[in-house]
Enzyme design. Sequence first.
Site, PDB file in Angstrom:
ATOM      1  N   SER A  40       0.817  -1.210   0.000  1.00  0.00           N
ATOM      2  CA  SER A  40       0.000   0.000   0.000  1.00  0.00           C
ATOM      3  C   SER A  40       0.854   1.264   0.000  1.00  0.00           C
ATOM      4  O   SER A  40       1.615   1.507  -0.929  1.00  0.00           O
ATOM      5  CB  SER A  40      -0.956  -0.033   1.201  1.00  0.00           C
ATOM      6  N   ASP A  82      -1.015   1.380  -4.068  1.00  0.00           N
ATOM      7  CA  ASP A  82      -1.887   0.387  -4.703  1.00  0.00           C
ATOM      8  C   ASP A  82      -3.228   0.978  -5.116  1.00  0.00           C
ATOM      9  O   ASP A  82      -4.136   0.257  -5.520  1.00  0.00           O
ATOM     10  CB  ASP A  82      -2.082  -0.838  -3.812  1.00  0.00           C
ATOM     11  N   ASP A 101      -2.414   6.315  -3.589  1.00  0.00           N
ATOM     12  CA  ASP A 101      -1.276   5.704  -2.916  1.00  0.00           C
ATOM     13  C   ASP A 101      -0.738   4.576  -3.793  1.00  0.00           C
ATOM     14  O   ASP A 101      -1.155   4.389  -4.936  1.00  0.00           O
ATOM     15  CB  ASP A 101      -1.645   5.219  -1.514  1.00  0.00           C
ATOM     16  N   ASP A 140      -5.809   2.309  -3.677  1.00  0.00           N
ATOM     17  CA  ASP A 140      -7.099   2.085  -3.016  1.00  0.00           C
ATOM     18  C   ASP A 140      -7.460   3.224  -2.074  1.00  0.00           C
ATOM     19  O   ASP A 140      -8.472   3.169  -1.388  1.00  0.00           O
ATOM     20  CB  ASP A 140      -7.130   0.743  -2.279  1.00  0.00           C
TER      21      ASP A 140
END
EC number: 5.4.2.10
Length: 445
Positions: free
Chosen positions: A102, A243, A241, A245
């Site tokens: 992440s 990833d 960010d 999400d």
Amino acid sequence: MTRKYFGTDGIRGLTNTPPMTAEVAMKVGQAAGQKFLRGSHKHRVVIGKDTRLSGYMMESALTAGFTSVGMDVVQVGPMPTPAVAMLTRSMRADLGVMISASHNPFHDNGIKLFGPDGYKLSDDDEREIEALLGTDIALAAPAAIGRARRIDDAQGRYIHFAKSTFPEALRLDGLKVVLDCAHGAAYKVAPEALWELGAEVIAIGVSPDGFNINDQIGSTHPAALQAKVVETGAAIGIALDGDADRLIVVDEKGKIIDGDQLMALITQRWQQDGRLRGGGLVATVMSNLGLERFLKGIGLELFRAQVGDRYVLEMMRARGLNVGGEQSGHIILSDYATTGDGLVAALQVLSVLVATGKPASEVLHLFDTLPQLLKNVRFAGGAPLEAASVKAAIAAGEARLNGTGRLLIRKSGTEPLIRVMAEGEDIGVVTEVVDEICAAVQDSK
């Protein structure tokens, strides 16, 4: 059973240090594969990743694990976490895997698992997989070993999906948008989606090299975005960010707009359009009291879940709500997705911006926040929150706030950190309370 590997968002850690090793990743593939080998059909798992260097190693190890127990693997390459969830469902896969840490630096990595319905696995499912990690897992016969293949059109599928969530009657023509992709998983799909909708896209954070993901860029480091928005005279800035999400927005003046304001905007708009379900919004214990007061003022309720987008989603499903999220920018719109999706949430924000024709600074500021301060204290081991001195500092802090604010102390589920948050009418008192508790935690080592 205490979980050894799984935290609040899958398995995460420093690469090449347990549990984030190729050996453990292969075992996770075998264990998860064995658990989801159900029925007589040919089993399939979708694997995506972000752009960090270790993604290649982890992808290969997971692929070896899954194929060794008889699962076919579909590799989609660098893709946002919500794209993996979407593709898992659309491809009728038995399991989805996202390899990402992440918003963490490149040297960390993680493994997130999705069930065939595209939702993150439950705590019970993760416990079952952990239990299997300590056993001898039956391997497939030579003729039953799975196959692995890479598909080339995964990005196009996700772009088409994301665009379908934007109102058909609207376009982004003439809207100058600075888009920060954190050198992460959305570095190709997000700029393309906005461009296809007509926006003038100024993209930053779109040159990943394996090491620069989240490095002074992206939703957790918005300074670069703020500067670029002001420099270019853009109407709005969007930061994802690693990833993709989560989402943070910057208005045309360079001011940061956090997840609380974004959730308020989407919730209010959906209420006006008759789309909102459940009479409110699910956020977490971290969301500002200002959000709660704003919702109450428009006849809606704020439901608070524990920190972690999976827990937000669980409460959304249990209460029948279709909007939820976190102050950090994880926003879940269950009409469209089974997990947080930064791009889809951004498109909802942009739709309000173009529909109203008003500047972002006016549209995105719906309530005044109460002073809130969050500090993280890293610890090497032990249980700092059990120390008598820390308990005394917490009790003293609660007494000082005296019902005019909130105090929240919790241990991170993904890192060795104690998170100390206080909120109240007086920023001076809030700061002193947080500093005193942090000092007590540090002294307890």
